[in-house]
Design an enzyme around this catalytic site. Structure first.
Site, PDB file in Angstrom:
ATOM      1  CG  ASP A   1      -1.956  -1.077   1.159  1.00 37.69           C
ATOM      2  OD1 ASP A   1      -2.377  -1.398   0.122  1.00 37.69           O
ATOM      3  OD2 ASP A   1      -2.219  -1.534   2.351  1.00 37.69           O
TER       4      ASP A   1
ATOM      5  CG  ASP B   1     -11.624  -2.257  -0.738  1.00 34.02           C
ATOM      6  OD1 ASP B   1     -10.750  -3.294  -0.954  1.00 34.02           O
ATOM      7  OD2 ASP B   1     -11.109  -1.196  -0.831  1.00 34.02           O
TER       8      ASP B   1
END
Length: 251
Positions: A11, A130
């Site tokens: 990330d 997600d």
């Protein structure tokens, strides 16, 4: 039988690798290019890079980073974060990425999947989802997990397959960063509904968690971040133990 894949996830925020819990409380985990090189050398099958903060200069930043990463590694890698158009996808693929991960942009404009898949091939298009539990079902979240779309995650994953996505990167927001294990219930349900590969993300804490995701939920790949970044689990050890448990791996 196809070998199962181990995929470290980086990330990226402001050019650095970060990691949080349930999408919050980020801490620094190092330089993404150095980490990418390390994982490539340690036997990772693929890498995923997600620019998690959608800033105005994002695309330029990502392109430069993709070029630097492509020069250092020899395994496939996926790039995601703020990608909104076919032109942006083309630029990233030309810069060295093998696949792009699309999330918020395809929820807003599902046709982007059709266009991108028709232009670059399904193998280059990863639909990132997600998902967060909502009663007995799961909802799709966008904008780095900050916005509930109200979309049913299982129905949405069937739709992305129909529209031409080649793979699904499914992150359980409830499990993200908790190291409490993957959401087997969610993964099992998805794998009964879609035929394209599913990458499990969110919850890896032990080698057994990765084995369970493959054996119980039949996922095609296991994605993790902090257990690799902070060397809690070595990729080599993980692959060897998964192989010993009867899972086909590329050693």
């Amino acid at each position: 039988m196809l070998t199962k894949r181990i995929i470290p996830c980086l990330d990226i925020k402001n050019g650095r690798t970060v990691k949080g819990i349930n999408f919050e409380g980020l801490r620094d985990a190092g330089d993404p290019v150095e980490l990418a090189k390390r994982y490539s050398e340690e036997g990772a099958d693929e890498l995923v890079f997600l620019d998690i903060t959608a800033t105005l200069e994002k695309r330029k930043t990502l392109v430069e980073l993709v070029k630097r990463i492509a020069a250092e590694i020899n395994i496939p890698f996926t790039v995601g974060g703020g990608i909104k158009t076919v032109d942006e996808i083309e630029e990233l693929l030309k810069s060295g990425a093998d696949k792009v991960s699309l999330n918020s942009s395809i929820v807003k404009d599902p046709e982007l999947i059709n266009k991108a898949s028709a232009t670059f091939g399904a193998q280059a298009i990863v639909a990132a989802v997600d998902a967060k539990k909502n009663g007995n079902s799961w909802n799709v979240y966008v904008k780095g997990g900050t916005e509930d779309t109200g979309l049913n995650a299982l129905e949405w994953m069937q739709e992305v397959e129909e529209r031409g996505a080649g793979e699904i990167l499914l992150t359980s927001m409830d499990r993200d960063g908790t190291k409490s294990g993957f959401d087997i219930e969610l993964l099992e349900k998805v794998n009964k509904l879609v035929r394209i590969p599913v990458i499990a993300s969110g919850g890896a804490g032990t080698i057994q968690h990765c084995i369970d995701a493959v054996k119980l939920a039949n996922v095609d790949a296991v994605l993790a971040a902090s257990i690799f970044h902070f060397k809690e689990i070595e990729i080599k050890d993980l692959k060897e133990q998964m192989q010993r448990s009867g899972i086909e791996m590329r050693i």
